[in-house]
Design a protein around this motif. Structure first.
Motif, PDB file in Angstrom:
ATOM      1  N   UNK A 147     -34.679 -35.013  -0.393  1.00 58.01           N
ATOM      2  CA  UNK A 147     -34.814 -36.316  -1.062  1.00 58.01           C
ATOM      3  C   UNK A 147     -35.019 -36.187  -2.568  1.00 58.01           C
ATOM      4  N   UNK A 148     -34.444 -37.133  -3.285  1.00 53.90           N
ATOM      5  CA  UNK A 148     -34.567 -37.177  -4.739  1.00 53.90           C
ATOM      6  C   UNK A 148     -35.667 -38.172  -5.075  1.00 53.90           C
ATOM      7  N   UNK A 149     -36.763 -37.660  -5.567  1.00 54.19           N
ATOM      8  CA  UNK A 149     -37.897 -38.545  -5.853  1.00 54.19           C
ATOM      9  C   UNK A 149     -38.510 -38.174  -7.189  1.00 54.19           C
ATOM     10  N   UNK A 150     -38.657 -39.171  -8.044  1.00 51.00           N
ATOM     11  CA  UNK A 150     -39.405 -38.920  -9.268  1.00 51.00           C
ATOM     12  C   UNK A 150     -40.872 -39.147  -8.990  1.00 51.00           C
ATOM     13  N   UNK A 151     -41.697 -38.489  -9.738  1.00 51.88           N
ATOM     14  CA  UNK A 151     -43.127 -38.532  -9.481  1.00 51.88           C
ATOM     15  C   UNK A 151     -43.675 -39.948  -9.619  1.00 51.88           C
ATOM     16  N   UNK A 162     -42.432 -31.856  -4.684  1.00 58.69           N
ATOM     17  CA  UNK A 162     -41.319 -31.432  -5.534  1.00 58.69           C
ATOM     18  C   UNK A 162     -40.635 -32.613  -6.198  1.00 58.69           C
ATOM     19  N   UNK A 163     -41.372 -33.336  -7.049  1.00 61.91           N
ATOM     20  CA  UNK A 163     -40.711 -34.460  -7.712  1.00 61.91           C
ATOM     21  C   UNK A 163     -39.691 -33.939  -8.703  1.00 61.91           C
ATOM     22  N   UNK A 164     -38.692 -34.745  -8.933  1.00 65.90           N
ATOM     23  CA  UNK A 164     -37.599 -34.370  -9.817  1.00 65.90           C
ATOM     24  C   UNK A 164     -38.083 -33.984 -11.201  1.00 65.90           C
ATOM     25  N   UNK A 184     -34.066 -31.504  -4.994  1.00 70.08           N
ATOM     26  CA  UNK A 184     -33.421 -32.797  -4.819  1.00 70.08           C
ATOM     27  C   UNK A 184     -31.942 -32.596  -4.599  1.00 70.08           C
TER      28      UNK A 184
END
Lengths: 119, 270
Positions: A34-38, A20-22, A29
């Motif tokens: 956790x907030x994670x960009x791909x 689930x990337x941002x 997120x």
């Protein structure tokens, strides 16, 4: 489970594509998630994997990171998460259900005991 | 959206702080622009919401909005983040509260809608026409809505499903309640025809896609090779060679053949 069987079974957490990337199609997120960009390259993914390992207290279980081409994750249809046990003979002896609902560590333990008991 | 029986990802649910972006990481992953300079001063505290994170990382001109020029991950991702479609990513694009629970409900609702309204012809897709037809059939009192009684027959039939995930879900939470919490916008306790259509449109672009194997809402169909259903028991485990995140020697799966079984736990942080 790892501590119990670690001498007889190799355990690896294999870090794969973010579920689930941002900036993905089903982002999560915030609110404890956790907030994670791909990650776009292996070094970015390594950084996220390391953070994950630390934050979720996965250490000292060894972790390996799939490259951003996701070859290994795709080969095992591992997304978003899944457990496999590879037997001594190199064949898959247990394939877990697809996560998140069917991800069942209890089944892994059963599979391990079965594998270790049959020679 | 994770069920909390999972060790790795359940811990993630309990984890209060998101991935730390140290000043070094931010300046390495952002472009070499004033964005990097501004955010490399570091966060006063870690961002705890998505908007805080994006704002700190990308809002170079400090106008409390992230414009496409300030964003470096592509127009597709930008559009997905720009929830209200005003051409900028702002705080108002993000819902507050709910979070994981809300997403879990959304996932369950989607699954239920598929199960309850799909006519079974092409079982991977729910077309809007199927939904309309189902509503027509179910709304026996012609009040333009499907209420809990009208749906009760189909809900009861779900219990006979051989889909383990579905049965687990049904045992944990009342399905009608789940649907209503996501779909019933005017709070009248019924799933109105318009509410159902709105829901459908919000959740997809014409068809709701539901793959029974390899269920994945973040799969980019057309952009990556088809996902297989993995490796069946008894088949050779595909060999690979991967390294730990901190670098170091790569490890080859087949190196353990003949000596030890290998447990592979696949997952990610999010």
């Amino acid at each position: 489970m790892w501590r119990t069987y670690r001498d007889e079974v190799e355990f690896f957490v294999v870090y794969i594509r973010e579920a689930h990337p941002l900036d993905g199609y089903s982002p999560l997120g915030g609110d404890g998630h956790p907030i994670v960009e791909d990650p776009q390259d292996l070094s970015e993914r390594n950084r996220v994997a390391k953070t994950c390992s630390t934050r979720l207290a996965l250490e000292p279980m060894p972790m390996l990171v799939d490259d951003v081409d996701d070859v290994v994750g795709d080969a095992y249809a591992a997304h978003p998460d899944r457990i496999y046990l590879v037997g001594r003979d190199g064949r898959v002896s247990y394939r877990g259900g697809e996560g998140p609902f069917l991800f069942d560590p209890g089944e892994l333990e059963t599979a391990i005991r079965l594998e270790l008991s049959t020679f | 959206m994770k069920k909390l029986v999972i060790p790795v990802l359940a811990l993630s649910a309990a984890c209060q702080s998101p991935a730390r972006q140290t000043p070094d990481e931010v300046s390495v992953s952002a472009k070499e622009t004033t964005v990097a300079a501004a955010s490399s001063k570091g966060f006063a505290r870690e961002p705890s919401t998505v908007w805080e994170y994006l704002h700190a990382k990308y809002d170079a001109n400090g106008d409390d909005a992230v414009a496409l020029e300030e964003y470096d991950r592509g127009e597709g991702a930008f559009a997905r983040l720009d929830g209200d479609r005003d051409g900028r990513i702002t705080a108002s694009d993000f819902r507050t509260g709910g979070g994981m629970m809300e997403d879990m409900l959304a996932f369950m609702a989607q699954m239920l809608v598929m199960q309850l309204f799909d006519d079974g012809v092409d079982s991977d897709l729910l077309h809007i026409a199927e939904l309309e037809e189902a509503v027509g059939m179910l709304d026996v009192n012609f009040d333009g809505a499907v209420d809990v009684e009208e749906l009760s027959g189909r809900i009861a039939a779900l219990g006979d499903s051989d889909d383990g995930m579905l049965r687990t879900m049904l045992s944990r939470r009342d399905p009608y309640e789940t649907l209503a919490s996501v779909i019933d916008e005017d709070g009248d306790g019924a799933l109105g025809r318009m509410e159902l259509l709105d829901y459908f449109i919000r959740n997809d672009d014409g068809d709701m896609l539901w793959e029974s194997e390899g269920r994945s809402s973040d799969a980019e169909e057309g952009e990556r090779p088809p996902i297989t259903s993995g490796v069946a028991e008894g088949e050779w485990a595909p060999d690979f060679e991967l390294a730990p995140p901190t670098g170091g020697d790569r490890i080859r799966l087949s190196s353990f053949r003949g000596s030890k079984p290998v447990a592979l736990i696949f997952g990610s942080y999010t």
